[in-house]
Design a protein around this motif. Structure first.
Motif, PDB file in Angstrom:
ATOM      1  N   LEU A 172      -5.515  -5.275  18.070  1.00 46.78           N
ATOM      2  CA  LEU A 172      -6.600  -5.290  17.080  1.00 46.78           C
ATOM      3  C   LEU A 172      -6.050  -5.507  15.679  1.00 46.78           C
ATOM      4  O   LEU A 172      -6.600  -6.274  14.884  1.00 46.78           O
ATOM      5  N   ILE A 173      -4.958  -4.814  15.391  1.00 41.91           N
ATOM      6  CA  ILE A 173      -4.340  -4.927  14.064  1.00 41.91           C
ATOM      7  C   ILE A 173      -3.711  -6.300  13.872  1.00 41.91           C
ATOM      8  O   ILE A 173      -3.898  -6.950  12.829  1.00 41.91           O
ATOM      9  N   ALA A 174      -2.964  -6.752  14.876  1.00 45.39           N
ATOM     10  CA  ALA A 174      -2.262  -8.042  14.783  1.00 45.39           C
ATOM     11  C   ALA A 174      -3.238  -9.203  14.612  1.00 45.39           C
ATOM     12  O   ALA A 174      -2.954 -10.173  13.895  1.00 45.39           O
ATOM     13  N   GLN A 175      -4.393  -9.094  15.252  1.00 39.43           N
ATOM     14  CA  GLN A 175      -5.395 -10.166  15.173  1.00 39.43           C
ATOM     15  C   GLN A 175      -6.300  -9.998  13.942  1.00 39.43           C
ATOM     16  O   GLN A 175      -7.257 -10.748  13.772  1.00 39.43           O
ATOM     17  N   GLN A 176      -5.981  -8.996  13.112  1.00 45.00           N
ATOM     18  CA  GLN A 176      -6.725  -8.715  11.884  1.00 45.00           C
ATOM     19  C   GLN A 176      -8.214  -8.463  12.134  1.00 45.00           C
ATOM     20  O   GLN A 176      -9.069  -8.820  11.321  1.00 45.00           O
ATOM     21  N   VAL A 203      -5.999  -1.211   8.468  1.00 48.41           N
ATOM     22  CA  VAL A 203      -5.393   0.118   8.599  1.00 48.41           C
ATOM     23  C   VAL A 203      -4.706   0.484   7.290  1.00 48.41           C
ATOM     24  O   VAL A 203      -3.731  -0.155   6.894  1.00 48.41           O
ATOM     25  N   PRO A 204      -5.184   1.507   6.581  1.00 51.14           N
ATOM     26  CA  PRO A 204      -4.513   1.949   5.358  1.00 51.14           C
ATOM     27  C   PRO A 204      -3.475   3.032   5.655  1.00 51.14           C
ATOM     28  O   PRO A 204      -3.493   3.658   6.715  1.00 51.14           O
ATOM     29  N   TYR A 205      -2.579   3.248   4.704  1.00 53.86           N
ATOM     30  CA  TYR A 205      -1.700   4.424   4.758  1.00 53.86           C
ATOM     31  C   TYR A 205      -2.021   5.277   3.540  1.00 53.86           C
ATOM     32  O   TYR A 205      -2.675   4.817   2.595  1.00 53.86           O
ATOM     33  N   SER A 206      -1.581   6.524   3.543  1.00 51.08           N
ATOM     34  CA  SER A 206      -1.889   7.446   2.447  1.00 51.08           C
ATOM     35  C   SER A 206      -0.672   8.286   2.090  1.00 51.08           C
ATOM     36  O   SER A 206       0.367   8.211   2.757  1.00 51.08           O
ATOM     37  N   ASN A 207      -0.818   9.098   1.060  1.00 46.93           N
ATOM     38  CA  ASN A 207       0.278  10.001   0.689  1.00 46.93           C
ATOM     39  C   ASN A 207       0.514  11.070   1.751  1.00 46.93           C
ATOM     40  O   ASN A 207       1.585  11.681   1.812  1.00 46.93           O
ATOM     41  N   ALA A 208      -0.474  11.305   2.636  1.00 50.97           N
ATOM     42  CA  ALA A 208      -0.255  12.231   3.750  1.00 50.97           C
ATOM     43  C   ALA A 208       0.788  11.651   4.703  1.00 50.97           C
ATOM     44  O   ALA A 208       1.629  12.385   5.248  1.00 50.97           O
ATOM     45  N   HIS A 209       0.768  10.329   4.921  1.00 53.98           N
ATOM     46  CA  HIS A 209       1.813   9.682   5.729  1.00 53.98           C
ATOM     47  C   HIS A 209       3.168   9.782   5.028  1.00 53.98           C
ATOM     48  O   HIS A 209       4.201  10.002   5.674  1.00 53.98           O
ATOM     49  N   ILE A 210       3.143   9.624   3.720  1.00 50.08           N
ATOM     50  CA  ILE A 210       4.385   9.743   2.950  1.00 50.08           C
ATOM     51  C   ILE A 210       4.963  11.157   3.108  1.00 50.08           C
ATOM     52  O   ILE A 210       6.173  11.328   3.281  1.00 50.08           O
ATOM     53  N   ALA A 257       4.557  -0.751   6.450  1.00 46.27           N
ATOM     54  CA  ALA A 257       4.260  -1.933   5.636  1.00 46.27           C
ATOM     55  C   ALA A 257       3.719  -3.059   6.504  1.00 46.27           C
ATOM     56  O   ALA A 257       2.777  -3.770   6.109  1.00 46.27           O
ATOM     57  N   GLN A 258       4.298  -3.215   7.689  1.00 49.62           N
ATOM     58  CA  GLN A 258       3.869  -4.272   8.611  1.00 49.62           C
ATOM     59  C   GLN A 258       2.439  -4.032   9.103  1.00 49.62           C
ATOM     60  O   GLN A 258       1.612  -4.953   9.123  1.00 49.62           O
ATOM     61  N   ILE A 259       2.148  -2.795   9.492  1.00 50.24           N
ATOM     62  CA  ILE A 259       0.839  -2.473  10.066  1.00 50.24           C
ATOM     63  C   ILE A 259      -0.263  -2.464   9.009  1.00 50.24           C
ATOM     64  O   ILE A 259      -1.388  -2.930   9.245  1.00 50.24           O
ATOM     65  N   THR A 260       0.038  -1.958   7.837  1.00 49.58           N
ATOM     66  CA  THR A 260      -0.990  -1.769   6.805  1.00 49.58           C
ATOM     67  C   THR A 260      -1.047  -2.892   5.776  1.00 49.58           C
ATOM     68  O   THR A 260      -2.023  -2.991   5.031  1.00 49.58           O
ATOM     69  N   GLY A 261       0.020  -3.698   5.721  1.00 47.70           N
ATOM     70  CA  GLY A 261       0.079  -4.697   4.657  1.00 47.70           C
ATOM     71  C   GLY A 261       0.133  -4.045   3.285  1.00 47.70           C
ATOM     72  O   GLY A 261      -0.305  -4.618   2.293  1.00 47.70           O
TER      73      GLY A 261
END
Length: 338
Positions: A36-40, A44-51, A73-77
């Motif tokens: 799903l992600i690869a085909q856009q 998918v965002p990332y947050s400071n909780a992931h950090i 970076a790859q997954i979220t752009g």
């Protein structure tokens, strides 16, 4: 079809990195999410909780951190969703995940976890002089009775037990945040102690009589309070403000209140805080996917109590939901229910 946003817990990011190591049933669900992600088809965002998750891992073993950051970076752009300090709403923007991590790491290295460390940054020596004064001021004589109540206080006030001074108490209180993160039993013990005391004194006639003599109107009500009411009482007594964003406060407070109830509660305080953060950011997306059973339950309950439409799934549940939706021939249902 409008854009679909999926918020992934760190354990799902980790599973996506290790797809080939998963068993067949798990591999199917993670491969589906990855496609799903690869085909856009989703964002998918990332947050400071992931950090925060990555910083904990970095402190234990930094070997994998660069690879983890590259994968995010790859997954979220590099799409980030962040509640910045002083802002009254979240910010969606492009932010390099490597730079975000470095900034957060540097910020945490400047944290003061003891009075001694705080005084090291006092170039004029004024704070050290004040602290030296507090070292000579004793605690009240009855402070020692605290250690008779529960063993957890031996851990929390270890310095104060050895040196009964105001300085020692201040130092213990300053260290408490760090202690809660490193000793996973303390949060659980404190919650258990509170419940035990409430049960013990709720109908104690001698305590009620003492409170009447003292004309304390608040304490009897506290002893009758439910778990949720106790949490609200403690929160209202705190002078700290969670955030200028009222939605942030609602989600975080509701999540922590649910944890305080004791069912599927975290034993690790820092995990609980970061999972509450993950839940807040997930509330800005259509779906929240997590492998963590505790987080899954508390996020679901949080969204239910607050009327937030975000759906919470484990990876296999998410795969089943999308398959059933597509089978029913109504792809729009994904967004309507999300």
């Amino acid at each position: 079809m409008p854009a679909v946003y999926i918020y992934l817990d760190w354990n799902v990011f980790d599973g996506l990195q290790k797809i080939q190591q998963l068993n067949d049933s798990d591999k199917e669900a993670f491969t589906f999410i990855n496609n799903l992600i690869a085909q856009q088809n989703v964002f998918v965002p990332y947050s400071n909780a992931h950090i925060n998750d990555l910083i904990r891992g970095y402190k234990k073993n930094p070997t994998y951190t660069q690879g983890d950051l590259s994968f995010i970076a790859q997954i979220t752009g590099n799409l980030a969703v962040v509640q910045y300090w002083g802002h009254d709403q979240v910010t969606w923007h492009q932010r390099d995940v490597f730079q975000f991590f470095e900034d957060a790491l540097e910020e945490k290295s400047n944290d003061f976890d003891s009075l001694e460390k705080l005084c090291e940054g006092d170039e004029f020596g004024m704070m050290k002089t004040m602290m030296d004064l507090f070292k000579s001021v004793p605690l009240p004589d009855n402070f020692s009775k605290l250690f008779e109540l529960d063993p957890v206080f031996d851990k929390i006030f270890a310095t104060s037990r050895e040196k009964l001074t105001i300085y020692s108490l201040m130092d213990d209180l300053m260290k408490m945040s760090s202690l809660l993160k490193t000793d996973y039993s303390i949060y659980k013990s404190l919650r258990g102690f509170t419940s035990k005391i409430i049960k013990k004194y709720k109908n104690d006639p001698s305590l009620k009589a003492q409170l009447q003599i003292l004309d304390n109107q608040e304490a009897p009500n506290f002893l009758k309070a439910s778990s949720d009411e106790m949490y609200e009482w403690a929160k209202n007594k705190s002078s700290s403000k969670t955030s200028g964003n009222s939605d942030y406060s609602k989600v975080i407070d509701t999540y922590l209140k649910i944890d305080w109830r004791g069912y599927k509660s975290d034993e690790r305080f820092d995990n609980m805080i970061d999972d509450a953060l993950h839940t807040f950011y997930a509330a800005h997306c259509h779906f929240f996917v997590t492998e963590d059973d505790r987080c899954h339950y508390k996020a679901t309950e949080t969204f239910k109590e607050l009327g937030i439409l975000t759906r919470v799934f484990k990876p296999k549940e998410f795969l089943s939901f999308v398959k059933q939706t597509l089978k029913d021939g109504d792809s729009g249902q994904i967004l309507r229910e999300g």
